[in-house]
Write a protein that holds these residues in place. Structure first.
Motif, PDB file in Angstrom:
ATOM      1  N   GLY A  15      23.637  58.543  18.538  1.00 58.55           N
ATOM      2  CA  GLY A  15      22.291  58.102  18.921  1.00 58.55           C
ATOM      3  C   GLY A  15      22.318  57.198  20.131  1.00 58.55           C
ATOM      4  N   SER A  16      23.297  57.401  21.022  1.00 60.32           N
ATOM      5  CA  SER A  16      23.503  56.468  22.134  1.00 60.32           C
ATOM      6  C   SER A  16      22.451  56.584  23.227  1.00 60.32           C
ATOM      7  CB  SER A  16      24.887  56.677  22.753  1.00 60.32           C
ATOM      8  OG  SER A  16      24.998  57.987  23.297  1.00 60.32           O
ATOM      9  N   THR A  17      21.610  57.626  23.192  1.00 63.83           N
ATOM     10  CA  THR A  17      20.544  57.746  24.194  1.00 63.83           C
ATOM     11  C   THR A  17      19.208  57.248  23.668  1.00 63.83           C
ATOM     12  OG1 THR A  17      20.053  60.026  23.524  1.00 63.83           O
ATOM     13  CG2 THR A  17      21.673  59.716  25.297  1.00 63.83           C
ATOM     14  N   GLY A  18      19.149  56.861  22.400  1.00 62.57           N
ATOM     15  CA  GLY A  18      17.913  56.336  21.829  1.00 62.57           C
ATOM     16  C   GLY A  18      17.668  54.899  22.244  1.00 62.57           C
ATOM     17  N   LEU A  19      16.521  54.379  21.851  1.00 62.67           N
ATOM     18  CA  LEU A  19      16.132  53.013  22.216  1.00 62.67           C
ATOM     19  C   LEU A  19      17.199  52.005  21.809  1.00 62.67           C
ATOM     20  CD1 LEU A  19      13.971  50.895  23.104  1.00 62.67           C
ATOM     21  CD2 LEU A  19      13.144  50.963  20.732  1.00 62.67           C
ATOM     22  N   ILE A  20      17.592  52.012  20.553  1.00 61.70           N
ATOM     23  CA  ILE A  20      18.541  51.020  20.050  1.00 61.70           C
ATOM     24  C   ILE A  20      19.955  51.344  20.498  1.00 61.70           C
ATOM     25  CG2 ILE A  20      19.522  50.003  17.969  1.00 61.70           C
ATOM     26  CD1 ILE A  20      16.786  50.653  16.604  1.00 61.70           C
ATOM     27  N   GLY A  21      20.327  52.628  20.412  1.00 59.79           N
ATOM     28  CA  GLY A  21      21.680  53.019  20.776  1.00 59.79           C
ATOM     29  C   GLY A  21      22.013  52.712  22.224  1.00 59.79           C
TER      30      GLY A  21
ATOM     31  N   THR B 295      16.445  49.010   9.239  1.00 56.34           N
ATOM     32  CA  THR B 295      15.727  48.553  10.422  1.00 56.34           C
ATOM     33  C   THR B 295      14.220  48.514  10.201  1.00 56.34           C
ATOM     34  OG1 THR B 295      17.451  49.391  11.871  1.00 56.34           O
ATOM     35  CG2 THR B 295      15.278  49.098  12.845  1.00 56.34           C
ATOM     36  N   GLY B 296      13.587  47.455  10.738  1.00 52.36           N
ATOM     37  CA  GLY B 296      12.129  47.351  10.730  1.00 52.36           C
ATOM     38  C   GLY B 296      11.562  47.907  12.025  1.00 52.36           C
ATOM     39  N   LEU B 297      10.374  47.450  12.396  1.00 52.62           N
ATOM     40  CA  LEU B 297       9.703  47.899  13.618  1.00 52.62           C
ATOM     41  C   LEU B 297      10.278  47.125  14.805  1.00 52.62           C
ATOM     42  CD1 LEU B 297       6.059  48.000  12.229  1.00 52.62           C
ATOM     43  CD2 LEU B 297       7.441  49.973  12.868  1.00 52.62           C
ATOM     44  N   VAL B 298      10.918  47.843  15.705  1.00 52.22           N
ATOM     45  CA  VAL B 298      11.596  47.204  16.833  1.00 52.22           C
ATOM     46  C   VAL B 298      10.598  46.979  17.966  1.00 52.22           C
ATOM     47  CG1 VAL B 298      13.450  47.406  18.526  1.00 52.22           C
ATOM     48  CG2 VAL B 298      13.787  48.244  16.180  1.00 52.22           C
TER      49      VAL B 298
ATOM     50  N   GLY C 198      10.276  52.073  24.060  1.00 43.79           N
ATOM     51  CA  GLY C 198      10.173  53.152  23.086  1.00 43.79           C
ATOM     52  C   GLY C 198       9.803  52.626  21.716  1.00 43.79           C
ATOM     53  N   GLY C 199       9.901  53.501  20.714  1.00 45.20           N
ATOM     54  CA  GLY C 199       9.526  53.126  19.360  1.00 45.20           C
ATOM     55  C   GLY C 199       8.026  52.927  19.235  1.00 45.20           C
ATOM     56  N   ALA C 200       7.620  52.295  18.142  1.00 45.61           N
ATOM     57  CA  ALA C 200       6.190  52.079  17.896  1.00 45.61           C
ATOM     58  C   ALA C 200       5.545  51.262  19.010  1.00 45.61           C
ATOM     59  CB  ALA C 200       6.007  51.380  16.552  1.00 45.61           C
ATOM     60  N   TRP C 201       6.237  50.201  19.449  1.00 52.24           N
ATOM     61  CA  TRP C 201       5.639  49.346  20.482  1.00 52.24           C
ATOM     62  C   TRP C 201       5.599  50.027  21.845  1.00 52.24           C
ATOM     63  CZ3 TRP C 201       6.246  46.138  16.290  1.00 52.24           C
ATOM     64  CH2 TRP C 201       5.288  45.131  16.158  1.00 52.24           C
TER      65      TRP C 201
ATOM     66  N   GLY D  40       9.454  34.760  16.126  1.00 52.46           N
ATOM     67  CA  GLY D  40       8.008  34.919  15.979  1.00 52.46           C
ATOM     68  C   GLY D  40       7.485  36.104  16.766  1.00 52.46           C
ATOM     69  N   ILE D  41       6.298  36.569  16.407  1.00 55.17           N
ATOM     70  CA  ILE D  41       5.748  37.760  17.043  1.00 55.17           C
ATOM     71  C   ILE D  41       5.431  37.510  18.513  1.00 55.17           C
ATOM     72  CG2 ILE D  41       3.400  37.250  16.229  1.00 55.17           C
ATOM     73  CD1 ILE D  41       5.014  40.733  16.813  1.00 55.17           C
ATOM     74  N   ASP D  42       4.872  36.355  18.867  1.00 55.48           N
ATOM     75  CA  ASP D  42       4.579  36.095  20.272  1.00 55.48           C
ATOM     76  C   ASP D  42       5.846  36.078  21.121  1.00 55.48           C
ATOM     77  OD1 ASP D  42       2.182  35.096  18.747  1.00 55.48           O
ATOM     78  OD2 ASP D  42       1.476  34.636  20.784  1.00 55.48           O
ATOM     79  N   ALA D  43       6.892  35.437  20.607  1.00 55.31           N
ATOM     80  CA  ALA D  43       8.170  35.377  21.322  1.00 55.31           C
ATOM     81  C   ALA D  43       8.766  36.764  21.480  1.00 55.31           C
ATOM     82  CB  ALA D  43       9.133  34.452  20.601  1.00 55.31           C
ATOM     83  N   ALA D  44       8.690  37.575  20.434  1.00 54.87           N
ATOM     84  CA  ALA D  44       9.233  38.934  20.497  1.00 54.87           C
ATOM     85  C   ALA D  44       8.479  39.772  21.513  1.00 54.87           C
ATOM     86  CB  ALA D  44       9.186  39.583  19.118  1.00 54.87           C
ATOM     87  N   LEU D  45       7.160  39.634  21.555  1.00 53.96           N
ATOM     88  CA  LEU D  45       6.367  40.393  22.529  1.00 53.96           C
ATOM     89  C   LEU D  45       6.697  39.966  23.952  1.00 53.96           C
ATOM     90  CD1 LEU D  45       2.893  40.359  20.728  1.00 53.96           C
ATOM     91  CD2 LEU D  45       4.447  42.307  20.953  1.00 53.96           C
ATOM     92  N   CYS D  46       6.797  38.670  24.182  1.00 53.07           N
ATOM     93  CA  CYS D  46       7.121  38.177  25.530  1.00 53.07           C
ATOM     94  C   CYS D  46       8.506  38.643  25.950  1.00 53.07           C
ATOM     95  CB  CYS D  46       7.024  36.663  25.574  1.00 53.07           C
ATOM     96  SG  CYS D  46       5.340  36.019  25.443  1.00 53.07           S
ATOM     97  N   ALA D  47       9.454  38.645  25.011  1.00 52.08           N
ATOM     98  CA  ALA D  47      10.800  39.114  25.331  1.00 52.08           C
ATOM     99  C   ALA D  47      10.777  40.584  25.737  1.00 52.08           C
ATOM    100  CB  ALA D  47      11.730  38.896  24.138  1.00 52.08           C
ATOM    101  N   ALA D  48      10.001  41.382  25.033  1.00 54.41           N
ATOM    102  CA  ALA D  48       9.911  42.816  25.365  1.00 54.41           C
ATOM    103  C   ALA D  48       9.321  43.017  26.746  1.00 54.41           C
ATOM    104  CB  ALA D  48       9.060  43.529  24.316  1.00 54.41           C
ATOM    105  N   LEU D  49       8.337  42.228  27.106  1.00 54.52           N
ATOM    106  CA  LEU D  49       7.692  42.379  28.405  1.00 54.52           C
ATOM    107  C   LEU D  49       8.562  41.894  29.544  1.00 54.52           C
ATOM    108  CD1 LEU D  49       4.090  41.333  27.376  1.00 54.52           C
ATOM    109  CD2 LEU D  49       4.884  43.627  27.959  1.00 54.52           C
ATOM    110  N   ARG D  50       9.492  40.974  29.261  1.00 57.20           N
ATOM    111  CA  ARG D  50      10.406  40.498  30.310  1.00 57.20           C
ATOM    112  C   ARG D  50      11.507  41.509  30.557  1.00 57.20           C
ATOM    113  NH1 ARG D  50      10.001  35.389  27.735  1.00 57.20           N
ATOM    114  NH2 ARG D  50      12.009  35.691  26.751  1.00 57.20           N
TER     115      ARG D  50
END
Length: 299
Positions: free
Chosen positions: A10-16, A164-167, A172-175, A289-299
């Motif tokens: 799964g090395s081409t997937g989001l997590i891999g 795994t939960g919602l990454v 990619g993924g749900a977000w 926290g959710i706000d921190a996780a969202l900001c990290a994803a956007l960076r």
């Protein structure tokens, strides 16, 4: 972990892909399992449908990380696609576990993917790894998925299941689907918004996988979720705050059931899952926290 040879499916997937980058950055040798004849020195051929792995390519590996599987939300759940979801996980995992067990000197650890879908709908009840499986399609798949690692366990290989939960990630993924909707001002809660979402930042997910590889005391199920699950309504509000967009729209439950079919039951279901074993083993979340996780994803 000192510089090691690590095989990843799964090395081409989001997590891999993120895990491979992280490992290589730190000097590890990564070999990737590919569903075609190997054409490069860092590739190993495998075919999960035939339960085939070129075991010779795993010789000398210190660890195997198995993350491959058909996307749960990629297609409407027809009976044929449900079989693909199940078979891609169970047959693929069995193939890798059997290949690992066949080696004269097997790797020290097999880290195999799983999902918080194991627990089914928990409502507002918080659960950790001690909870039993839930009822329904995804819990039954997760049970079979985890049981398929038995050959490796019987061969004495430390085996862990990353539930795994919602990454939270932009790529990619749900977000990966949610961010464009909310950026356009079209985001909103799903159903009544009271269902819990057990999320984890991509950065923390990769760090947690590496923590499991490094921690000899961790085997069996390990929840890869953040320590503070939030409701869908709270996710909606956080998306609005972080993206500075209105969140006026609502996807009613009946509309989701029409659009998504059986999968809507899992979208509207509630999973309040806690990372008990990660925390007990000393893991520290960078973005709890959710706000921190969202900001990290956007960076």
């Amino acid at each position: 972990m000192p510089p090691s040879r690590i095989a990843v499916s799964g090395s081409t997937g989001l997590i891999g892909a993120a895990l491979v980058r992280s490992l290589r950055t730190d000097g590890h040798e990564v070999v990737r399992l590919v569903r075609r004849p190997a054409t490069a020195g860092d590739e190993v051929e495998w075919d999960p449908k035939r339960r085939y792995v070129d075991a010779a390519g795993l010789v000398g590996c210190d660890a195997v990380v198995h993350l491959a599987g058909a996307g749960v939300g990629d297609h409407r759940w027809t009976e044929a696609y449900k079989r693909e979801i199940r078979d891609s996980r169970v047959d693929g995992t069995a193939a890798i576990a059997e290949a690992v067990a066949s080696l004269d000197t097997p790797p020290k650890v097999l880290l195999s993917g799983s999902a918080v879908g194991y627990y089914g709908d928990t409502g507002d009840r918080a659960v950790d790894e001690s909870a039993p499986p839930g009822e329904g399609f995804l819990p039954s798949v997760c049970v079979e998925w985890e049981e398929a690692t038995a050959p490796a366990e019987e061969a004495g290989v430390r085996t862990a299941h990353a539930r795994t939960g919602l990454v939270v990630a932009r790529e990619g993924g749900a977000w990966g689907r949610l961010f464009p909707l909310f950026r356009a001002g079209l985001g909103g809660r799903m159903g009544n918004g009271r269902q819990y979402w057990s999320f984890i930042a991509l950065h923390d997910h990769v760090a947690a996988l590496r923590h499991i590889l490094d921690t000899e005391a961790l085997s069996g199920p390990v929840n890869l979720t953040g320590p503070m699950p939030v409701t869908n309504g709270e996710v909606t509000a956080a998306m609005g705050r972080v993206l500075h967009r209105p969140t006026l729209f609502t996807a009613p439950a009946p509309a989701l059931r029409i659009a998504l079919g059986e999968f809507a039951g899992d979208v509207l279901g509630s999973q309040r899952v806690l990372p008990g074993r990660l925390l007990d083993s000393g893991f520290t979340f960078a973005f709890p926290g959710i706000d921190a996780a969202l900001c990290a994803a956007l960076r």
